[in-house]
Write an enzyme that holds these catalytic residues in place. Structure first.
Site, PDB file in Angstrom:
ATOM      1  N   SER A 116      68.710  58.656  41.790  1.00  0.00           N
ATOM      2  CA  SER A 116      69.565  58.349  40.650  1.00  0.00           C
ATOM      3  C   SER A 116      70.859  59.158  40.649  1.00  0.00           C
ATOM      4  O   SER A 116      71.747  58.889  39.851  1.00  0.00           O
ATOM      5  CB  SER A 116      68.815  58.606  39.342  1.00  0.00           C
ATOM      6  N   HIS A 137      69.458  51.624  44.021  1.00  0.00           N
ATOM      7  CA  HIS A 137      69.028  52.293  42.793  1.00  0.00           C
ATOM      8  C   HIS A 137      68.619  51.299  41.720  1.00  0.00           C
ATOM      9  O   HIS A 137      69.456  50.624  41.110  1.00  0.00           O
ATOM     10  CB  HIS A 137      70.156  53.199  42.276  1.00  0.00           C
ATOM     11  N   GLU A 149      72.062  49.269  41.569  1.00  0.00           N
ATOM     12  CA  GLU A 149      73.271  49.860  42.147  1.00  0.00           C
ATOM     13  C   GLU A 149      73.097  49.988  43.654  1.00  0.00           C
ATOM     14  O   GLU A 149      72.096  50.534  44.121  1.00  0.00           O
ATOM     15  CB  GLU A 149      73.535  51.244  41.551  1.00  0.00           C
ATOM     16  N   ASN A 187      74.705  56.297  35.563  1.00  0.00           N
ATOM     17  CA  ASN A 187      74.342  57.644  35.128  1.00  0.00           C
ATOM     18  C   ASN A 187      75.556  58.552  34.957  1.00  0.00           C
ATOM     19  O   ASN A 187      75.512  59.505  34.178  1.00  0.00           O
ATOM     20  CB  ASN A 187      73.346  58.268  36.109  1.00  0.00           C
TER      21      ASN A 187
END
Length: 281
Positions: A116, A137, A149, A187
């Site tokens: 992540s 991801h 992702e 994130n």
């Protein structure tokens, strides 16, 4: 196509379920068979719920479960088309695992990491599969969340990128592409927002309930930032903030001290029974 999925925790199990339901043969691998069996049990429970709700037939559930095999032997990756690691966020552990798999897998095997926030370039460096390596991801819960992702490392080839995009679309997900950067896209935006909410709580600006309610009603978020921190895992939020802070050196990414206090106290959110809120275990 055969997928070798390393790591059978919540994310690993969810990813394995997604591939199996989409028709792929999946090898679920972890350090012990107890961990593998626990991951398999999570998948079976979720698929049976889908059956009960009429979203899958019993035949579809049984077929998906048959596509899952369980292993504690890395050599079972020797004929895999895709190797995807979803173990805990530790660069040394990931590098050690990937180096072992690198020596086992075919030259054209696609290598991916579900990290992540950690560096894809560092993970791939020195591997024979360096050009075949990228970030893939998924988001929790993996069977439900549409986004994946795709993160390019410095050595990731164009061919690898195209193969990964086709693969992600084949399992009903929507890929977005980004070059390597701490926290990638989601994130990099989301976790600092949670961190800021924690700072507001720690400074006594507002209660946890009012902070969450404000973001749900004012920004139309389905879940407040503190609720989301508990869902993701307070320790995961802290780990990502630490990566952002150490990689950029920017003080705006300094983790809240309250995050550190909660993690030290073992209050990790839903998975531990208590975080910003309390939960029945």
């Amino acid at each position: 196509m055969k997928v070798f999925l390393a790591g059978c925790g919540t994310m690993g199990a969810g990813i394995a379920q997604t591939f199996a339901v989409s028709g792929y043969e999946v090898v679920m691998f972890d350090r012990t068979m107890e961990l593998v069996d626990r991951g398999y049990a999570m998948i079976e429970k979720q698929l049976r719920k889908q059956e009960e709700r009429g979203r899958m037939t019993a035949e579809e559930v049984d077929a998906a479960l048959r596509r899952l095999s369980r292993s504690v032997d890395l050599n079972d990756a020797s004929d895999a088309t895709l190797v995807l690691e979803a173990i805990f966020e530790d660069m040394i552990a990931k590098r050690e695992l990937l180096k072992a798999l690198d020596a086992i897998c075919a030259p054209d095997c696609l290598f991916g990491s579900n990290t992540s926030s950690l560096s894809i370039t560092e993970m791939a460096s020195g591997l024979q599969h360096e050009e075949q390596f990228l970030g893939i991801h998924f988001f929790n819960p993996a069977p439900v969340m549409k986004l994946v992702e795709i993160i390019r490392g410095d050595a990731t080839s164009e061919e690898t990128l195209e193969v990964a995009l086709d693969l992600v679309r084949s399992i009903g997900k929507e890929p977005v592409i980004c070059r390597e950067s701490p926290g990638f896209i989601v994130n990099r935006i989301l976790i600092p927002m949670i961190n800021e909410a924690v700072e507001l709580l720690d400074c006594g600006v507002a209660s946890r309930e009012d902070i969450d309610q404000a973001m749900k009603l004012g920004a139309n978020h389905p879940m407040g930032p503190l609720e989301l921190a508990d869902f993701v895992g307070v320790d995961i939020v802290l780990a990502i903030m630490e990566v952002l802070y150490s990689e950029t050196g920017d003080p705006k990414y300094r983790p809240s001290l309250m995050l550190r206090r909660l993690v030290r106290a073992g209050k990790l959110g839903r998975k531990s029974g208590e975080g910003f809120y309390q939960y029945k275990k």
